[in-house]
Design an enzyme around this catalytic site. Structure first.
Site, mmCIF file in Angstrom:
data_model
loop_
_atom_site.group_PDB
_atom_site.id
_atom_site.type_symbol
_atom_site.label_atom_id
_atom_site.label_comp_id
_atom_site.label_asym_id
_atom_site.label_seq_id
_atom_site.Cartn_x
_atom_site.Cartn_y
_atom_site.Cartn_z
ATOM 1 N N LYS A 21 0.842 -1.208 0.000
ATOM 2 C CA LYS A 21 0.000 0.000 0.000
ATOM 3 C C LYS A 21 0.876 1.256 0.000
ATOM 4 O O LYS A 21 0.643 2.185 -0.769
ATOM 5 C CB LYS A 21 -0.927 -0.036 1.222
ATOM 6 C CG LYS A 21 -1.899 1.118 1.318
ATOM 7 C CD LYS A 21 -3.140 0.730 2.106
ATOM 8 C CE LYS A 21 -2.940 0.814 3.605
ATOM 9 N NZ LYS A 21 -2.811 2.185 4.113
ATOM 10 N N SER A 22 1.869 1.284 0.866
ATOM 11 C CA SER A 22 2.724 2.480 0.974
ATOM 12 C C SER A 22 3.457 2.753 -0.338
ATOM 13 O O SER A 22 3.562 3.899 -0.787
ATOM 14 C CB SER A 22 3.752 2.290 2.089
ATOM 15 O OG SER A 22 3.105 2.176 3.319
ATOM 16 N N ARG A 26 2.919 6.030 -3.108
ATOM 17 C CA ARG A 26 4.065 6.879 -3.450
ATOM 18 C C ARG A 26 4.386 6.822 -4.938
ATOM 19 O O ARG A 26 4.847 7.815 -5.519
ATOM 20 C CB ARG A 26 5.288 6.465 -2.619
ATOM 21 C CG ARG A 26 5.151 6.888 -1.141
ATOM 22 C CD ARG A 26 6.040 6.034 -0.255
ATOM 23 N NE ARG A 26 6.112 6.500 1.113
ATOM 24 C CZ ARG A 26 5.187 6.263 2.060
ATOM 25 N NH1 ARG A 26 4.084 5.604 1.756
ATOM 26 N NH2 ARG A 26 5.362 6.701 3.291
ATOM 27 N N ARG A 123 -8.589 12.104 12.766
ATOM 28 C CA ARG A 123 -7.148 11.798 12.932
ATOM 29 C C ARG A 123 -6.308 13.076 12.974
ATOM 30 O O ARG A 123 -6.601 14.054 12.294
ATOM 31 C CB ARG A 123 -6.699 10.839 11.823
ATOM 32 C CG ARG A 123 -7.429 9.509 11.977
ATOM 33 C CD ARG A 123 -7.004 8.503 10.975
ATOM 34 N NE ARG A 123 -5.627 8.089 11.160
ATOM 35 C CZ ARG A 123 -4.986 7.274 10.335
ATOM 36 N NH1 ARG A 123 -5.603 6.802 9.278
ATOM 37 N NH2 ARG A 123 -3.743 6.944 10.563
ATOM 38 N N SER A 168 6.841 8.931 12.177
ATOM 39 C CA SER A 168 5.737 8.749 11.239
ATOM 40 C C SER A 168 6.217 8.966 9.813
ATOM 41 O O SER A 168 6.679 10.048 9.448
ATOM 42 C CB SER A 168 4.606 9.742 11.552
ATOM 43 O OG SER A 168 3.772 9.892 10.416
ATOM 44 N N ASP A 342 1.614 -1.371 11.790
ATOM 45 C CA ASP A 342 0.326 -1.853 11.281
ATOM 46 C C ASP A 342 0.083 -3.331 11.617
ATOM 47 O O ASP A 342 -1.027 -3.841 11.430
ATOM 48 C CB ASP A 342 0.244 -1.653 9.765
ATOM 49 C CG ASP A 342 0.183 -0.161 9.408
ATOM 50 O OD1 ASP A 342 -0.194 0.654 10.271
ATOM 51 O OD2 ASP A 342 0.528 0.181 8.255
ATOM 52 N N ARG A 373 -6.741 1.385 18.029
ATOM 53 C CA ARG A 373 -6.495 -0.064 17.915
ATOM 54 C C ARG A 373 -6.193 -0.722 19.256
ATOM 55 O O ARG A 373 -6.336 -1.942 19.383
ATOM 56 C CB ARG A 373 -5.373 -0.323 16.896
ATOM 57 C CG ARG A 373 -5.845 -0.049 15.479
ATOM 58 C CD ARG A 373 -4.815 -0.332 14.418
ATOM 59 N NE ARG A 373 -5.417 -0.141 13.099
ATOM 60 C CZ ARG A 373 -4.746 0.096 11.987
ATOM 61 N NH1 ARG A 373 -3.426 0.173 12.017
ATOM 62 N NH2 ARG A 373 -5.381 0.247 10.843
ATOM 63 N N ARG A 415 -7.610 -3.348 9.482
ATOM 64 C CA ARG A 415 -6.617 -4.227 10.137
ATOM 65 C C ARG A 415 -7.234 -4.956 11.334
ATOM 66 O O ARG A 415 -6.852 -6.080 11.652
ATOM 67 C CB ARG A 415 -5.378 -3.433 10.534
ATOM 68 C CG ARG A 415 -4.756 -2.707 9.346
ATOM 69 C CD ARG A 415 -3.253 -2.750 9.304
ATOM 70 N NE ARG A 415 -2.776 -2.022 8.128
ATOM 71 C CZ ARG A 415 -2.583 -2.551 6.928
ATOM 72 N NH1 ARG A 415 -2.794 -3.833 6.735
ATOM 73 N NH2 ARG A 415 -2.165 -1.813 5.921
HETATM 74 C C1 S3P Z 1 2.262 4.690 6.307
HETATM 75 C C2 S3P Z 1 2.796 5.020 7.516
HETATM 76 C C3 S3P Z 1 2.264 4.568 8.797
HETATM 77 C C4 S3P Z 1 1.321 3.378 8.632
HETATM 78 C C5 S3P Z 1 0.361 3.583 7.502
HETATM 79 C C6 S3P Z 1 1.113 3.771 6.195
HETATM 80 C C7 S3P Z 1 2.855 5.230 5.074
HETATM 81 O O1 S3P Z 1 1.537 5.626 9.401
HETATM 82 O O2 S3P Z 1 0.624 3.134 9.829
HETATM 83 O O3 S3P Z 1 -0.512 2.485 7.378
HETATM 84 O O4 S3P Z 1 2.573 4.702 3.982
HETATM 85 O O5 S3P Z 1 3.628 6.187 5.182
HETATM 86 P P1 S3P Z 1 2.267 6.765 10.281
HETATM 87 O O6 S3P Z 1 3.090 7.578 9.387
HETATM 88 O O7 S3P Z 1 1.143 7.546 10.878
HETATM 89 O O8 S3P Z 1 3.057 6.023 11.317
#
Ligand code: S3P
Length: 457
Positions: A21-22, A26, A123, A168, A342, A373, A415
Site C-alpha cells: 500500500k505504501s 508513493r 485523525r 511517522s 500496522d 487499535r 486491520r
Molecule cells: C504509512 C505510515 C504509517 C502506517 C500507515 C502507512 C505510510 O503511518 O501506519 O498504514 O505509507 O507512510 P504513520 O506515518 O502515521 O506512522
C-alpha cells in the site's frame, strides 16, 4: 457486511498477497510529479490507493489503471505541472494520502481543500500542519480542531530542520516532498526510523536524499537493555535525520510494487497458530524498516524461513514460509514499533495463542489509527475469551488460554477485521465479524484468499 468464520482444520498452500500500500501510493504521487511516464506493476487496487489516484486526476494527471493486470500508468506533468483542482480533494479513509498530499499541496501556488471520511476527520493533522506552516505554506484546519478539512495554499517555501515527535513516515514524507519546492535543504529528525519508501523512491526518480543516524542519547543500563532487546546497532539508537534537496526535476520510471508485508502478516500469523498449517507467501517486501513482524514472530518461537531474497528495483523482497509451531510471549517496544506499527493488531492475536505474557509498549500511535487499535483489539479479543489489559501505550496480553467464537465488530478498521479473522481461525466455535467490508481499504480479496488456503488450493 457480516462474515462468519469457523475454526480452521487445514491451512496450507502458496499465496501471493496484493501490492504494498505504501509503495503504491508513493508511486502514483512521484509519477505525477515527474516528467514522462511512470509504469507501475503490482499496484494495490484498493480503496485507499484509488483515493490517491482520484486526488491526482482532479489535479490534471492522467492515470490509466488496468484492474485485472494490477498495472497503472501515470502521465507525469513535472513538479510544477499540477493544475488547481476545481473541486475538493477527497482522501477517503487514507491517512497516507491526506498527510503526504498536504506536503505536495504546500508546494503549489494554487489553493486546495482536502477532506476525508469520518475516521480521517478524527485523525491528528497538526503533526503535518505545523511543519508546513514553518516552511511558509498557509494551512488551515477549517474547523480549527487540527483535523481535516484542510485548506492549503502553498508557494515559496523555506527549507527547515524539523524534529518530529513521532516516528511517522506519513509526516516525514509530506515534509520531504514539500522540501522539493523549498529554497534550501529540508531535514526531518525522527526518534526512530519509520518506513523509508519515500526516500528510496525519490532517489530512484532522480531526487537527492540523505539518511543519517543520529548520536545515541541513551546511557548506562537503559542503553544496554534497549540494545540487547531490539538488536539495535549503536549508530541507530539516537534516531535519524533525513535530508532532501530542492529539485528542479524528477524523471518517470518503471516501478514494480512488492507484495505488502502488512497483508502477508495475517497469513503468517494464521499459519503460526493453526495446528498443522504450512503457508508460503511469495514476493513479499521485506524492507528492514517494515520487517519487524519477522523479528517478533521469531522471538515468539515461530517457524519462519525466507527464500528467494532479492532486490526488486529499490525494495528488498523474499518468499516467506511459515509452519505451525508453539509460541511464547515476548516484549514488543522501542525502535521496533515503527517497523511493525500496522502489524500490532495481529501481534495481539498471536500473543493470545502464545504461552505466558506479551507486553506491547511505546505504541501510543495505535490510538490514532483508523480506529483506536488498543481499545478495539482489547475489547473485541476479550469478547472471544482473551485476557488483555489495555495500557496508555500498548497492551498486556496473557496468552495460552483458548479463545471461543463470538460476535465481534471491526469498528470500520480494515486491520482489526483481518486480525479478528485470524483469531477466529484458531478459536473454538464460529465467529461473526460485523462490518468486515472494510478490508477493501487495503485487501479487497482477503476473505477469498483465506478461503483458498483453507481448501488447500
Ligand atoms: C504509512 C505510515 C504509517 C502506517 C500507515 C502507512 C505510510 O503511518 O501506519 O498504514 O505509507 O507512510 P504513520 O506515518 O502515521 O506512522
Amino acid at each position: 457486511m457480516d462474515i462468519r468464520i469457523s475454526p480452521c482444520r487445514k491451512l496450507r498452500g502458496r499465496i501471493e498477497v496484493p501490492g504494498d500500500k505504501s509503495v503504491s501510493h508513493r508511486a502514483v504521487m512521484l509519477g505525477a510529479l515527474s516528467e514522462g511516464i511512470t509504469e507501475i506493476s503490482g499496484f494495490l487496487m484498493s480503496a485507499d490507493c484509488l483515493s490517491t489516484i482520484s486526488c491526482f486526476e482532479k489535479m490534471g494527471i492522467c492515470v490509466e489503471a488496468n484492474e485485472t493486470e494490477r498495472s497503472v500508468t501515470v502521465h507525469g506533468r513535472s513538479l510544477h505541472g499540477l493544475r488547481a483542482p476545481s473541486e475538493l480533494l477527497y482522501t477517503g479513509n487514507s491517512g497516507t494520502t491526506t498527510r503526504i498530499i498536504s506536503g505536495i499541496l504546500a508546494g503549489q501556488s494554487f489553493e486546495s481543500m482536502l477532506d476525508g471520511d469520518s475516521s480521517i476527520r478524527r485523525r491528528p493533522m497538526k503533526r503535518i500542519i505545523d511543519p508546513l506552516l514553518a516552511m511558509g505554506a498557509s494551512v488551515r484546519s477549517e474547523k480549527e480542531n487540527g483535523c481535516v478539512p484542510l485548506r492549503i495554499k502553498g508557494g515559496s517555501l523555506h527549507g527547515i530542520c524539523w524534529r518530529s515527535p513521532v516516528a511517522s513516515a506519513q509526516v516525514k514524507s509530506g515534509i520531504l516532498l514539500a522540501g522539493l519546492y523549498a529554497d534550501s535543504e529540508t531535514s526531518v529528525l525522527e526518534p526512530a526510523l519509520s518506513r523509508n519508501h519515500t526516500e528510496l523512491m525519490l532517489k530512484a526518480f532522480g531526487g537527492s536524499v540523505l539518511s543519517e543516524p543520529l548520536p545515541d542519547p541513551l546511557r548506562g543500563e537503559e542503553k544496554k537493555k534497549d540494545r540487547i532487546f531490539y538488536g539495535l546497532s549503536s549508530e541507530t539508537a539516537g534516531g535519524w535525520k533525513i535530508t532532501v534537496r530542492p529539485e528542479p526535476r524528477l524523471t518517470g520510471r518503471k516501478i514494480c510494487v512488492p507484495g505488502d508485508i502488512s497483508s502477508a502478516a495475517y497469513f503468517m500469523a494464521a499459519a503460526a497458530i493453526v495446528p498443522g498449517a504450512e503457508v508460503l507467501i511469495s514476493n513479499v517486501g521485506v524492507n528492514p524498516t517494515r520487517n519487524g513482524i519477522l523479528k517478533v514472530m521469531r522471538a515468539m518461537g515461530a517457524d519462519i524461513s525466507l527464500s528467494d531474497e532479492k532486490l526488486q528495483g529499490f525494495e528488498e523482497t523474499a518468499s516467506i514460509l511459515v509452519r505451525s509451531s508453539s509460541l511464547h510471549g515476548t516484549v514488543i517496544g522501542g525502535s521496533l514499533i515503527p517497523t511493525l506499527i500496522d502489524e500490532l493488531p495481529v501481534c495481539a492475536v498471536l500473543a493470545c495463542f502464545a504461552e505466558g505474557e506479551t507486553v506491547i509498549r511505546d505504541a501510543r500511535e495505535l490510538r490514532v489509527k483508523e480506529s483506536d487499535r488498543i481499545a478495539v483489539m482489547t475489547e473485541e479479543l476479550n469478547k472471544m475469551g482473551a485476557d488483555i489489559t489495555p495500557t496508555e501505550d500498548g497492551m498486556i496480553i496473557r496468552g495460552g488460554r483458548s479463545l471461543h467464537g463470538a460476535e465481534v465488530d471491526a469498528h470500520a478498521d480494515h486491520r482489526a477485521a483481518m486480525s479478528l479473522a485470524v483469531a477466529a481461525l484458531a478459536a473454538e466455535g464460529v465467529t461473526t465479524i460485523r462490518g468486515a467490508e472494510c478490508v477493501g481499504i487495503s485487501y479487497p480479496d482477503f476473505f477469498k484468499d483465506l478461503d483458498r488456503l483453507r481448501t488447500g488450493c
